[in-house]
Design a protein around this motif. Structure first.
Motif, PDB file in Angstrom:
ATOM      1  N   ILE A 138       0.781  -1.070   0.117  1.00 21.29           N
ATOM      2  CA  ILE A 138      -0.051  -0.085   0.165  1.00 21.29           C
ATOM      3  C   ILE A 138       0.884   1.275   0.118  1.00 21.29           C
ATOM      4  CG2 ILE A 138      -1.762   1.144   0.855  1.00 21.29           C
ATOM      5  CD1 ILE A 138      -2.517  -1.451   2.440  1.00 21.29           C
ATOM      6  N   PHE A 139       0.848   1.918  -0.938  1.00 25.43           N
ATOM      7  CA  PHE A 139       1.582   3.363  -1.305  1.00 25.43           C
ATOM      8  C   PHE A 139       0.399   4.670  -0.883  1.00 25.43           C
ATOM      9  CE2 PHE A 139       4.070   0.953  -4.536  1.00 25.43           C
ATOM     10  CZ  PHE A 139       5.252   0.583  -3.525  1.00 25.43           C
ATOM     11  N   GLY A 140       1.105   5.638  -0.282  1.00 27.92           N
ATOM     12  CA  GLY A 140       0.503   6.776   0.056  1.00 27.92           C
ATOM     13  C   GLY A 140       1.574   7.970  -0.272  1.00 27.92           C
ATOM     14  N   ASP A 141       0.955   9.261   0.189  1.00 30.13           N
ATOM     15  CA  ASP A 141       1.791  10.422  -0.168  1.00 30.13           C
ATOM     16  C   ASP A 141       2.052  11.320   1.375  1.00 30.13           C
ATOM     17  OD1 ASP A 141      -0.708  11.328   0.418  1.00 30.13           O
ATOM     18  OD2 ASP A 141      -0.824  12.595  -1.330  1.00 30.13           O
ATOM     19  N   ALA A 142       2.278  10.472   2.244  1.00 28.98           N
ATOM     20  CA  ALA A 142       2.488  10.985   3.557  1.00 28.98           C
ATOM     21  C   ALA A 142       4.212  11.091   3.517  1.00 28.98           C
ATOM     22  CB  ALA A 142       2.125  10.201   4.840  1.00 28.98           C
ATOM     23  N   PRO A 143       4.843  11.792   4.612  1.00 25.28           N
ATOM     24  CA  PRO A 143       6.044  12.199   4.449  1.00 25.28           C
ATOM     25  C   PRO A 143       7.105  10.894   4.927  1.00 25.28           C
ATOM     26  CG  PRO A 143       5.020  13.810   5.846  1.00 25.28           C
ATOM     27  CD  PRO A 143       3.993  12.762   5.523  1.00 25.28           C
ATOM     28  N   ILE A 144       8.304  10.998   4.137  1.00 26.68           N
ATOM     29  CA  ILE A 144       9.328  10.045   4.264  1.00 26.68           C
ATOM     30  C   ILE A 144      10.468  10.797   4.755  1.00 26.68           C
ATOM     31  CG2 ILE A 144       8.180   8.044   3.045  1.00 26.68           C
ATOM     32  CD1 ILE A 144      10.096   8.513   0.786  1.00 26.68           C
ATOM     33  N   ASN A 145      11.771  10.182   4.963  1.00 27.98           N
ATOM     34  CA  ASN A 145      12.694  11.150   5.305  1.00 27.98           C
ATOM     35  C   ASN A 145      13.729  10.797   4.103  1.00 27.98           C
ATOM     36  OD1 ASN A 145      14.216   8.482   5.919  1.00 27.98           O
ATOM     37  ND2 ASN A 145      14.368   8.949   7.915  1.00 27.98           N
ATOM     38  N   LYS A 146      13.360  10.204   3.000  1.00 29.57           N
ATOM     39  CA  LYS A 146      14.596  10.236   2.025  1.00 29.57           C
ATOM     40  C   LYS A 146      14.627  11.665   1.220  1.00 29.57           C
ATOM     41  CE  LYS A 146      14.560   5.376   0.452  1.00 29.57           C
ATOM     42  NZ  LYS A 146      14.379   4.549  -0.509  1.00 29.57           N
ATOM     43  N   LYS A 192      16.089 -11.500  -2.497  1.00 32.19           N
ATOM     44  CA  LYS A 192      14.955 -10.672  -2.182  1.00 32.19           C
ATOM     45  C   LYS A 192      13.926 -11.205  -1.978  1.00 32.19           C
ATOM     46  CE  LYS A 192      15.210  -8.525  -6.181  1.00 32.19           C
ATOM     47  NZ  LYS A 192      14.829  -7.436  -7.269  1.00 32.19           N
ATOM     48  N   LEU A 193      13.014 -10.731  -0.896  1.00 31.75           N
ATOM     49  CA  LEU A 193      11.723 -11.370  -0.339  1.00 31.75           C
ATOM     50  C   LEU A 193      10.657 -10.107  -0.342  1.00 31.75           C
ATOM     51  CD1 LEU A 193      13.076 -13.462   2.483  1.00 31.75           C
ATOM     52  CD2 LEU A 193      12.300 -14.489   0.386  1.00 31.75           C
ATOM     53  N   GLN A 194       9.609 -10.843  -0.731  1.00 27.67           N
ATOM     54  CA  GLN A 194       8.427  -9.846  -0.478  1.00 27.67           C
ATOM     55  C   GLN A 194       7.941  -9.928   0.946  1.00 27.67           C
ATOM     56  OE1 GLN A 194       6.316 -11.028  -4.355  1.00 27.67           O
ATOM     57  NE2 GLN A 194       5.364  -9.027  -3.731  1.00 27.67           N
ATOM     58  N   ASN A 195       7.365  -8.581   1.327  1.00 25.97           N
ATOM     59  CA  ASN A 195       6.859  -8.577   2.651  1.00 25.97           C
ATOM     60  C   ASN A 195       5.247  -8.590   2.805  1.00 25.97           C
ATOM     61  OD1 ASN A 195       9.414  -7.998   4.356  1.00 25.97           O
ATOM     62  ND2 ASN A 195       9.158  -6.022   2.918  1.00 25.97           N
ATOM     63  N   SER A 196       4.806  -9.345   3.914  1.00 25.90           N
ATOM     64  CA  SER A 196       3.246  -9.886   3.743  1.00 25.90           C
ATOM     65  C   SER A 196       2.407  -8.391   3.592  1.00 25.90           C
ATOM     66  CB  SER A 196       2.934 -10.381   5.183  1.00 25.90           C
ATOM     67  OG  SER A 196       3.470 -11.641   5.147  1.00 25.90           O
ATOM     68  N   LEU A 197       2.490  -7.591   4.633  1.00 22.81           N
ATOM     69  CA  LEU A 197       2.206  -6.160   4.543  1.00 22.81           C
ATOM     70  C   LEU A 197       3.097  -5.072   4.436  1.00 22.81           C
ATOM     71  CD1 LEU A 197      -0.448  -4.463   4.177  1.00 22.81           C
ATOM     72  CD2 LEU A 197      -0.839  -4.628   6.717  1.00 22.81           C
ATOM     73  N   TYR A 198       3.293  -4.605   3.324  1.00 20.40           N
ATOM     74  CA  TYR A 198       4.126  -3.361   2.997  1.00 20.40           C
ATOM     75  C   TYR A 198       3.489  -2.078   2.887  1.00 20.40           C
ATOM     76  CZ  TYR A 198       8.987  -2.366   1.612  1.00 20.40           C
ATOM     77  OH  TYR A 198      10.245  -1.627   1.392  1.00 20.40           O
ATOM     78  N   ILE A 199       3.590  -1.062   3.929  1.00 24.15           N
ATOM     79  CA  ILE A 199       2.766   0.176   4.005  1.00 24.15           C
ATOM     80  C   ILE A 199       3.911   1.265   3.712  1.00 24.15           C
ATOM     81  CG2 ILE A 199       1.320   1.272   5.496  1.00 24.15           C
ATOM     82  CD1 ILE A 199       1.079  -1.085   7.286  1.00 24.15           C
ATOM     83  N   ALA A 200       3.970   1.844   2.893  1.00 23.37           N
ATOM     84  CA  ALA A 200       4.812   3.124   2.587  1.00 23.37           C
ATOM     85  C   ALA A 200       4.310   4.283   2.235  1.00 23.37           C
ATOM     86  CB  ALA A 200       5.715   2.363   1.337  1.00 23.37           C
ATOM     87  N   GLY A 201       4.706   5.292   3.047  1.00 23.67           N
ATOM     88  CA  GLY A 201       4.294   6.680   2.797  1.00 23.67           C
ATOM     89  C   GLY A 201       2.698   6.835   3.159  1.00 23.67           C
TER      90      GLY A 201
END
Length: 426
Positions: A138-146, A192-201
């Motif tokens: 799940i991708f969103g547009d909240a802040p990250i520190n990159k 490389k492995l996928q994660n079960s629930l990947y929550i980003a931004g």
């Protein structure tokens, strides 16, 4: 007047009891009706509908169908994917079924306690194992520190949809509630492995609660940046980390559980909480928020009984992060918390790592550093009365209401004050 005084005493008693509740809490066993701690023996009907390619308009999945997730399936074009309570979605083993909710789109998967939504393997119950399929992203547009405020993940995703991050703290990527995710985390290449629930931004208007992830082949819950409130989460027998926080994630996690087992974990590399602000320091903009995790009423449990030491620390905290834990339990680990050796034992750094009313049960060591010369200073710091850390040496069967997952488990602590002792010298 007498009735008023009695009422005040009663209310104060309730407040004291509530404050003293450690680990997952509730008047009843909240994990009872919607979870499944034996998914390897659960049979589902054959798939009737296929999900593939893109979902680029508002779509509803019906509980009357069984869906097969084939390949990389993207929710795009600001579409909303709604999943009815009771719906079963199977991830395809051969094509690495994975569901990706692109930035700007939403998933509304709001199950019910008596009718959860289930994501699971499409293999027969006799063949299911960790890593049968991909998982949810799940991708969103909240802040990250990159630098540049935009991130990507290295999972061979379509580059048009493999972006996350922005400036919207209130980003809303939808709802996951009363959801189970089973046997995800497929290997997709060398290392490389996928994660079960990947929550980003993902931002704070997103609702993430009552989610059980079982037998993940990699990490169960991964939070890259964003601002999140997580509650009533369960990670059961993950091969990787149960909860992984990075890229400046601002997280409040409460009433949540992690259960590790030596037969389903990556020895020495799997933790309940792995907390960092960046993978590579040069990629992070240190003027932005660093990862801050606040954990309340959390239970971290190691089922290992043979003392082989296959499972190490429950929590790893890396440099330039903040972590606090209150009203929680860590039970059965060789180490409770391990600090990155780069963390100096001065006020500025240690004041970011706090404990309040935490119980360490049946653990070998408690709070240590990778740089062992720091351990005496850590012991002195955390023996301060302000942290209120207690210790006990109870077996799981005596400690939890019911720890046998072959029955109906109940990982609330037994109400036995004689189990614990306050030992500042630990």
């Amino acid at each position: 007047m007498k009735n008023l005084i009695l009422s005040i005493i009663f209310i104060n008693s309730l407040l004291i009891n509530a404050q003293n509740t450690r680990g997952i809490s509730d008047e009843t066993n909240w994990t009872k009706n919607w979870t499944n701690f034996k998914p390897k023996t659960t049979d589902y009907n054959e798939s009737s509908n296929i999900l593939s390619g893109q979902i680029d308009k508002n779509t509803t999945l019906s509980k009357n169908n069984i869906y097969l997730l084939t390949g990389m399936v993207y929710v795009t074009n600001n579409a909303v994917l709604t999943i009815e309570p009771g719906t079963v979605i199977k991830g395809d083993y051969e094509t690495n079924g994975t569901l990706i909710v692109a930035k700007g789109s939403k998933i509304i998967a709001e199950g019910q306690e008596s009718n959860p939504i289930i994501f699971t393997s499409n293999r027969p119950s006799t063949q299911r194992k960790s890593g049968d399929w991909g998982g949810l992203v799940i991708f969103g547009d909240a802040p990250i520190n990159k630098f540049g405020s935009i991130g990507q993940i290295n999972l061979n995703l379509d580059s048009k949809y493999n972006i996350y991050g922005g400036n919207n703290i209130d980003s809303d990527s939808g709802i996951l509630k009363f959801v189970r995710i089973e046997f995800a985390g497929k290997k997709i290449g060398t290392g490389k492995l996928q994660n079960s629930l990947y929550i980003a931004g993902v931002g704070r208007k997103t609702k993430l609660e009552n989610i059980q992830i079982s037998y993940s082949n990699s990490d169960s819950f991964v939070c890259n940046g964003g601002q999140l409130t997580l509650k009533n989460l369960i990670s059961f027998r993950a091969n990787g980390n149960d909860y992984y926080f990075t890229e400046g994630a601002q997280v409040n996690i409460s009433n949540s559980l992690a259960v590790k087992n030596q037969y389903f974990t990556n020895p020495g590399k799997s933790r309940c909480f792995d907390i960092e602000s960046y993978d590579v320091k040069s990629n992070a903009d240190l003027t932005k928020k660093l990862t801050n995790v606040v954990a309340t009423n959390v239970t971290l449990l190691n089922e290992e009984n043979d003392n082989l030491g296959l499972i190490r620390e429950a929590i790893l905290v890396k440099e330039n992060t903040a972590f606090s834990m209150a009203n929680s339990i860590i039970s059965g680990f060789n180490q409770c918390l391990l600090l990155d050796g780069k963390i100096k034992t001065d006020y500025e750094n240690l004041d970011k790592i706090k404990f309040n009313d935490v119980l360490f049960n049946n653990c070998t060591t408690y709070i240590e550093s990778e740089f062992t010369e720091n351990n005496n200073a850590l012991k002195s710091w955390y023996s301060n009365n302000k942290f209120y850390i207690e210790y006990s040496k109870a077996n799981n069967v005596d400690f939890f209401v019911e720890n046998d997952v072959k029955k109906i488990p109940d990982f609330r602590i037994k109400k036995d004050k004689n189990l614990t002792s306050r030992l500042a010298s630990k």
